[in-house]
Design a protein around this motif. Structure first.
Motif, PDB file in Angstrom:
ATOM      1  N   THR A 104       0.850  -1.189   0.000  1.00 18.00           N
ATOM      2  CA  THR A 104       0.000   0.000   0.000  1.00 18.00           C
ATOM      3  C   THR A 104       0.886   1.240   0.000  1.00 18.00           C
ATOM      4  O   THR A 104       1.835   1.330   0.774  1.00 18.00           O
ATOM      5  N   ALA A 105       0.551   2.189  -0.893  1.00 15.46           N
ATOM      6  CA  ALA A 105       1.291   3.447  -0.966  1.00 15.46           C
ATOM      7  C   ALA A 105       0.316   4.579  -0.723  1.00 15.46           C
ATOM      8  O   ALA A 105      -0.331   5.070  -1.656  1.00 15.46           O
ATOM      9  N   PRO A 106       0.149   5.031   0.541  1.00 14.51           N
ATOM     10  CA  PRO A 106      -0.808   6.109   0.815  1.00 14.51           C
ATOM     11  C   PRO A 106      -0.369   7.405   0.148  1.00 14.51           C
ATOM     12  O   PRO A 106       0.794   7.641  -0.138  1.00 14.51           O
ATOM     13  N   SER A 107      -1.359   8.228  -0.114  1.00  8.54           N
ATOM     14  CA  SER A 107      -1.111   9.541  -0.698  1.00  8.54           C
ATOM     15  C   SER A 107      -1.414  10.588   0.359  1.00  8.54           C
ATOM     16  O   SER A 107      -2.505  10.602   0.932  1.00  8.54           O
ATOM     17  N   LEU A 108      -0.428  11.486   0.627  1.00  2.47           N
ATOM     18  CA  LEU A 108      -0.547  12.492   1.672  1.00  2.47           C
ATOM     19  C   LEU A 108      -0.597  13.872   1.027  1.00  2.47           C
ATOM     20  O   LEU A 108       0.268  14.215   0.215  1.00  2.47           O
ATOM     21  N   VAL A 109      -1.650  14.626   1.314  1.00  5.37           N
ATOM     22  CA  VAL A 109      -1.799  15.977   0.786  1.00  5.37           C
ATOM     23  C   VAL A 109      -1.479  16.963   1.919  1.00  5.37           C
ATOM     24  O   VAL A 109      -2.223  17.042   2.905  1.00  5.37           O
ATOM     25  N   LEU A 110      -0.364  17.675   1.765  1.00  5.81           N
ATOM     26  CA  LEU A 110       0.084  18.634   2.796  1.00  5.81           C
ATOM     27  C   LEU A 110      -0.133  20.061   2.296  1.00  5.81           C
ATOM     28  O   LEU A 110       0.084  20.358   1.121  1.00  5.81           O
ATOM     29  N   ARG A 111      -0.555  20.910   3.184  1.00  2.00           N
ATOM     30  CA  ARG A 111      -0.729  22.317   2.836  1.00  2.00           C
ATOM     31  C   ARG A 111       0.562  23.060   3.229  1.00  2.00           C
ATOM     32  O   ARG A 111       0.850  23.285   4.404  1.00  2.00           O
ATOM     33  N   ALA A 112       1.395  23.456   2.250  1.00  2.00           N
ATOM     34  CA  ALA A 112       2.712  24.051   2.516  1.00  2.00           C
ATOM     35  C   ALA A 112       2.750  25.505   2.048  1.00  2.00           C
ATOM     36  O   ALA A 112       2.015  25.906   1.147  1.00  2.00           O
ATOM     37  N   ARG A 113       3.644  26.290   2.690  1.00  2.00           N
ATOM     38  CA  ARG A 113       3.862  27.673   2.291  1.00  2.00           C
ATOM     39  C   ARG A 113       5.336  27.872   1.940  1.00  2.00           C
ATOM     40  O   ARG A 113       6.210  27.162   2.429  1.00  2.00           O
ATOM     41  N   ALA A 114       5.573  28.881   1.110  1.00  2.00           N
ATOM     42  CA  ALA A 114       6.944  29.235   0.750  1.00  2.00           C
ATOM     43  C   ALA A 114       7.448  30.297   1.742  1.00  2.00           C
ATOM     44  O   ALA A 114       6.769  31.302   2.006  1.00  2.00           O
TER      45      ALA A 114
END
Length: 1251
Positions: A104-114
């Motif tokens: 299993t390869a989970p997909s992680l959605v992260l909210r990032a800033r520059a």
């Protein structure tokens, strides 16, 4: 020269999994940071975080194009303008979590800033808001009865559980506050083919904030195509090599297509479940964000449009439910195509195939082949005789259609039924006299288990046909009757009666007198049993008659009871009334006859004598005054007393009465009919000019002597007859009757007075006449009449006897002598089949007899003597035709056709053949069989009595599709039975019982690279031995097509390339294809080998050769061997390169091997003169690319010394020109370095020369 900034993808791949330092994308002026800190998402050793560049926000990709190489995708920009463009917004960063061996390869959605000096954001948030984790876990269920449960250990579900527990508070999660969202709080257990979606909100374990978790758990019955495990080495191998130029590939897009976990699904749903029953939830995965990742589901029937009406799919969730109750018997398999379409632009889709098998429930009661059975059998059949076969069918599956039969009522101990085959047999002797018919109630039970057995009943009517096994029985042992002697002739005086317990013709009784009928006074009617007096009785002669009678039934052969006795006692009376010699009297008279014309002579006789015999005639009723006829009261002549007019009245009918002078007087009446004839002009003509006959002297007065007939050619003429001469003493009278002249005896004859009379008879039509002579010879008296021994005879003859066969001789006796005793036999109503010898009374056949046309004949035989007048007796002869086996059976059709499904259970009824035989009894009773054992190699059998053809075993259409059988019907004739045959063609109907079969389990295909995108590169075929819809094959790629490189046409099996195939990128592919003929499948492994084409020109980067030569008194280190080779490369394996200098090397400062590209320095360079040379090098293969080599001094390092070589080397950098450049340049720099600073022979790789 400063080093280049690392690329975004490389930065993420090389992050340490345990520390995850800042999870940032480093750049010279700014970096990306994750709110909440990188530690919140650390999973420990073995895990790799990989950025999904296909889903990286377009803003990050756009700012990366701010450099001098704007035509290349090098990574994120290194300046601050890109950071400013991001404006400090939260950007969705798509990261896949990969570990070695994890399915299993989970997909992680992260909210990032520059973050950076000029990015406008200085404080890093501690709360990880808006984080999402998506995953799909697919696990193979090992056993048929096992299930996959989540959370659980093992498989894809276990690794997914470990990820959730590492970064969240799973399983202590909550449901999302969204209406209609599926949320389950307990373990989810799935059967093979099932799937479940789960949405949760889980708290982060190491930081503030929450994670939105979206999971899809699926269970398969085979090895699932799960996400492959990814290792760091494989990730590194995925990076493009530095310095290699790759052509742009077609088919790439800015968003990705959805993907279903499996290419096809199979699920079983019980029939009759209510509408809305859940079937399966099909979820596709789309990693895109926003509208491009929002999916809509739709579904359509693949083969049969009827399937569209049975199922619905939720457009949002992909949940498939039933639209109405399913019926396995209507359609047992539904194949549906399910599509998931995203809402991006352009819209992308994915498809999978759902096969729904409808499982059986016992919802059909057995159905008998006939609603009511009727059969006829003969009594006295042997015990165990097969009467008929009862057969019921059930539309359910075999497990719910295992038929058992039993008799519920009506058998009476005489019949039984085989519980499995349904054959009804006799178990006791059948006696029609005990029971003429039976009404059996038969039950068929299907032995079903879900929900329970169902049954049906049918009525069987069995009629027992009669056999002649009972003798007739008289109602009395002795019959007694008293009869007056003056009883009228043909008066019935007694009715005898016998009964027979048989039926029909076997109970039809014929009566006859065996003995005691002296002089034939009595006649016993054959059918009614009525005893009639047929001759006058004389009390003074015989006072009592004792008759022996017999009763014979109509069976074949007949049974006879001859024990009946009848006693007839004669009673004396004395009375005689006048008797008219004829009644009615008929005459014709011309309309122009004169008054007084004699029309008709009315005569009556009285057996009495004297006054009692003297008669007086009168009209009755008394005539009107204008009546044209009158009668003489003593002679009886009717004469004309008024003019006749035919136009006014043509026919006259009235009565006459004769009254004797006895006391009291007795009278008799008769009717008279007179027709008035028209006048005509043709003479009547007798049929013969002279008549001769003999007449016995004791002929009774009034008896008929002769009828003469004349014919008149005129129309509507009426002929009258008169005696015009020779009627001595008026012994004869003549009257016109029925168009003829009837001569009757008016007065007694006396043989002694006159022995011959020559009468002149005139036939007149009123105007014209014709006379004939009648010679009457008077003979002596004929006292006795012939007498038959019996009033009824019965004889039998076989129908196959030849023409002319003597059947019987019927004789009568006459007590007279001479001619009066000579008997002549005649048939009263002749039939063409028989004749009688007039002298012997022997009956012969005239034509061939046919029992089937007529089974019996009744002949009336008259025995006449030759006396005058003739006397006779009549008897009846019943000729019974015995059946011979002379008719072969005949089938009702010349050719029979039937069909049966190949999965039909044994004993299934296919069709019924039927034949008839015109013979009767055993000769007409038929048995059916197969001719010469032609029964389809034992696949069929035929019921011997009914002709029903049934299957002996299960059939296989793929083995035999059509059977040509020969059925035989044989009668039971003895000694030579006859038979007939007919062809029977049975077509085996196909069912889907064979899976598609590939030619091999492993297929190898060779495909040329650079095949056009969308073109057919190969054809994959499977063969299905079934036919029609059962042979329709659906092709799919089930494994190995990740990413989606190939597309397999669903119906044709054409394999198309979806992207440009490049041998230099990948040389082979391995796919697993599946051929489906729902619900049967087969798989094959396909190895696709790419064939190399010469489609790449050689690649030649610019390069430099630098060396330092210094001279000391101690050593001479000028390199004399190979110092390197031209850094050219051709991606095509088949190309061979050729190297040459085009210009700049006219002094041969460099020595070049044209085959290998190896370089050597010329000894001319071993000096201390500064030198700079620009050389153009050519590398040629099938395609040619040019590059430049440049020699130049290094200005930074001062003067050059060629006295001694310190080091040399060559370096190449990535080509920045177009792939098809015509030239490339290389620079040679000669650098002087102090002797103590470098050791000779050291090779250095330097940056490109700023020259």
């Amino acid at each position: 020269m400063a080093p280049s900034s690392p690329r975004v993808l490389s930065a993420l791949v090389l992050l340490a999994a345990a520390a995850l330092p800042a999870l940032g994308l480093g750049a010279a002026a700014w970096e990306l940071r994750v709110p909440g800190g990188a530690r919140a998402f650390a999973l420990g050793p073995g895990w790799i975080y990989r950025l999904d560049t296909t889903r990286t926000p377009r803003e990050l990709l756009d700012v990366s194009r701010e450099g001098p190489a704007a035509d290349q995708l090098l990574g994120l920009g290194v300046g601050t303008r890109g950071c400013a463009r991001l404006a400090g917004r939260l950007l969705p960063l798509q990261v896949r979590l990969v570990a070695r061996g994890a399915p299993t390869a989970p997909s992680l959605v992260l909210r990032a800033r520059a973050y950076g000096a000029l990015c406008g954001v200085r404080v890093l948030s501690r709360s990880a808001r808006g984080t999402e984790l998506r995953s799909r876990a697919v696990r193979s269920v090992p056993g048929l009865g096992d299930a996959l449960c989540f959370p659980a250990s093992g498989g894809g579900a276990a690794s997914l559980t470990s990820v959730l527990e590492a970064i969240t508070n799973f399983p202590a999660c909550s449901c999302p506050p969204v209406a209609g969202t599926r949320c389950r709080r307990g373990p989810i257990c799935l059967r093979p083919g099932g799937s479940a979606g789960l949405r949760l909100v889980c708290a982060l374990g190491r930081a503030a904030g929450a994670v939105w978790v979206e999971l899809v758990v699926e269970a398969t019955s085979g090895t699932p195509s799960e996400s492959p495990s990814v290792s760091p080495s494989s990730l590194n191998q995925s990076q493009p090599r530095a310095g290699v130029v790759r052509r742009s590939r077609r088919g790439a897009g800015s968003s990705t297509s959805p993907q279903f976990p499996l290419p096809s699904y199979q699920v079983s749903v019980p029939e009759n479940e209510p509408a809305g029953t859940a079937v399966i939830e099909l979820r596709a995965h789309d990693p895109d964000e926003g509208e491009a990742g929002r999916l809509s589901y739709q579904m359509e029937a693949l083969f049969d449009e009827r399937s569209n009406g049975y199922f619905l799919i939720d457009a949002t969730t992909g949940a498939v439910t039933t639209a109405r109750a399913l019926d396995r018997e209507t359609k047992d398999t539904h194949v549906l195509k399910v599509s998931a379409v995203d809402h991006g632009s352009p819209r992308r889709s994915a498809a999978t195939y759902l096969t729904v098998t409808v499982s059986d429930t016992n919802d059909h009661s057995p159905v008998f082949e006939q609603s009511e059975y009727r059969e006829r059998i003969r009594e006295n059949l042997e015990v165990g005789y097969e009467v008929l076969t009862i057969r019921a069918t059930d539309g359910d599956a075999p497990s719910n259609a295992n038929m058992r039969y039993r008799l519920l009522e009506g058998a009476g101990g005489v019949f039984e039924i085989d519980a499995r085959s349904g054959v009804v047999r006799t178990r006791a002797v059948v006696d029609r006299e005990e029971a003429a018919e039976y009404q059996l109630l038969v039950e068929a039970n299907d032995q079903g288990r879900n929900p329970g057995p169902l049954s049906a009943s049918a009525t069987v009517h069995i009629v027992v046909e009669d056999e002649n096994d009972n003798y007739p029985q008289f109602s009395e042992k002795r019959y007694v009757v008293q009869v007056p002697e003056d009883v009228a002739v043909n008066t019935p005086v007694l009715r005898v009666q016998a009964t027979d317990r048989d039926q029909g013709q076997n109970a039809a009784i014929h009566y006859s007198i065996v003995s005691g009928n002296l002089k034939g006074q009595f006649y016993l009617h054959s059918l009614s049993g009525s005893l009639d007096v047929i001759n006058p009785l004389d009390f003074e002669a015989i006072r009592e008659y004792t008759l022996r009678i017999k009763a014979q039934d109509g069976g074949r052969p007949p049974l006879i009871n001859s024990s009946g006795l009848v006693s007839v006692q004669v009673l004396d009376v004395n009375d005689n009334a006048p008797i008219f010699v004829s009644s009615p009297f008929q005459a014709a008279v011309l309309e122009n006859v004169p008054l007084g014309h004699s029309v008709l002579h009315i005569q009556a006789v009285d057996a009495d004598a004297g006054e009692n015999a003297r008669l007086q005639y009168r009209l009755n009723p008394v005539s009107a005054p204008d009546f044209p006829f009158q009668i003489h009261n003593s002679s009886g002549w009717i004469t004309v007393c008024a003019e006749l007019d035919r136009e006014l009245l043509e026919h006259y009918s009235f009565g006459v009465e004769a009254v004797d002078h006895g006391s009291p007087p007795m009278s008799s009446s008769a009717s008279v009919s007179i027709t008035v004839l028209d006048v005509n002009d043709n003479d009547p003509v007798f049929t013969q000019p002279v008549y001769e006959l003999r007449l016995n002297e004791d002929a009774a007065v009034g008896s008929s002597v002769l009828t003469l007939r004349a014919r008149d050619r005129d129309a509507n003429s009426v002929i009258t007859y008169q005696l015009t001469g020779g009627n001595t003493r008026n012994r004869f009278a003549l009257s016109s009757q029925s168009g003829g002249g009837l001569i009757t005896l008016a007065l007694p004859l006396d043989y002694k007075q006159e022995r011959q009379y020559v009468l002149a008879v005139t036939a007149s039509d009123g105007t014209r006449s014709h006379t004939a002579q009648v010679f009457i010879n008077v003979t002596d008296a004929n006292t006795h009449r012939p007498v038959f021994q019996s009033s009824h005879y019965t004889v039998s003859v076989s129908e196959d006897r030849p023409v002319g066969t003597s059947i019987a001789t019927i004789s009568a006796t006459d007590e007279d002598t001479g001619e009066n005793a000579r008997i002549t036999y005649v048939l009263e109503d002749p039939v063409p089949q028989f004749r009688i010898d007039p002298d012997t009374g022997t009956i012969y056949t005239m034509t061939e007899l046919d029992y089937e046309d007529q089974a019996a004949y009744t002949l009336a035989i008259t025995a006449q003597d030759n006396g005058i007048p003739q006397k006779s007796d009549t008897t009846s002869l019943e000729i019974l035709i015995l059946d011979a086996n002379d008719n072969a059976p005949r089938f009702l059709r010349d050719f029979y056709q039937g069909s049966v499904f190949e999965d039909a259970p044994p004993s299934t009824s296919v069709l019924q053949v039927s034949a008839t035989d015109r013979d009767s009894g055993p000769n007409g009773r038929l048995l059916y069989t197969f001719q010469g054992g032609d029964d389809g190699d034992g696949d069929f059998y035929i019921e011997p009595t009914s002709g029903v053809i049934r299957t002996q075993r299960r059939l296989d259409r793929e083995n035999v599709a059509v059977y040509n059988l020969w059925a035989l019907a044989v009668d039971r004739g003895n000694p030579n039975p006859l038979s007939a045959s007919v062809e029977v063609q049975v077509t085996v109907l196909d069912i889907n019982d064979n899976p598609p079969v590939f030619e091999k389990d492993e297929l190898e295909l060779f495909v040329e690279e650079n095949s056009p995108v969308g073109s057919v590169v190969a054809r994959i075929r499977a063969n299905d031995p079934d036919e029609g819809p059962n042979a329709q094959i659906m092709y799919q790629i089930v494994e190995g097509n990740v990413p989606e490189v190939f597309q397999l046409d669903l119906l044709s099996g054409d394999l198309r390339a979806l992207v440009e195939l490049d041998f230099e990128v990948r040389r082979d592919y391995m796919l697993v294809v599946q051929a489906t003929s729902a619900p049967l499948v087969s798989r094959a492994t396909v190895h696709i080998r790419l064939l190399d084409q010469n489609d790449n020109p050689p690649e030649l980067p610019d390069f430099q050769i630098l060396f330092n030569n210094y001279v000391t008194n101690k050593s001479n280190s000028f390199p004399s061997g190979v110092i390197g080779r031209i850094p050219a490369h051709d991606p095509d394996l088949s190309d061979s390169l050729n190297y040459t200098f085009l210009q700049g090397n006219e002094l041969s400062l460099l020595l070049l091997d044209p085959a290998t590209g190896e370089l050597q320095l010329s000894r001319d360079l071993d000096n201390n003169r500064p030198l700079e040379a620009l050389m153009e090098v050519s590398v040629s293969g099938m395609a040619q690319v040019l590059g430049d080599a440049v020699f130049c001094p290094d200005a930074q390092w001062g003067c050059l010394s060629f006295s001694d070589l310190h080091f040399f080397g060559w370096h190449s950098r990535r080509q920045v020109l177009e792939v098809h450049s015509k030239a490339a340049r290389a620079f040679l720099r000669v650098i002087r370095v102090g002797g103590e600073r470098r050791a000779p022979g050291i090779v250095s790789f330097l940056f490109p020369n700023p020259c």
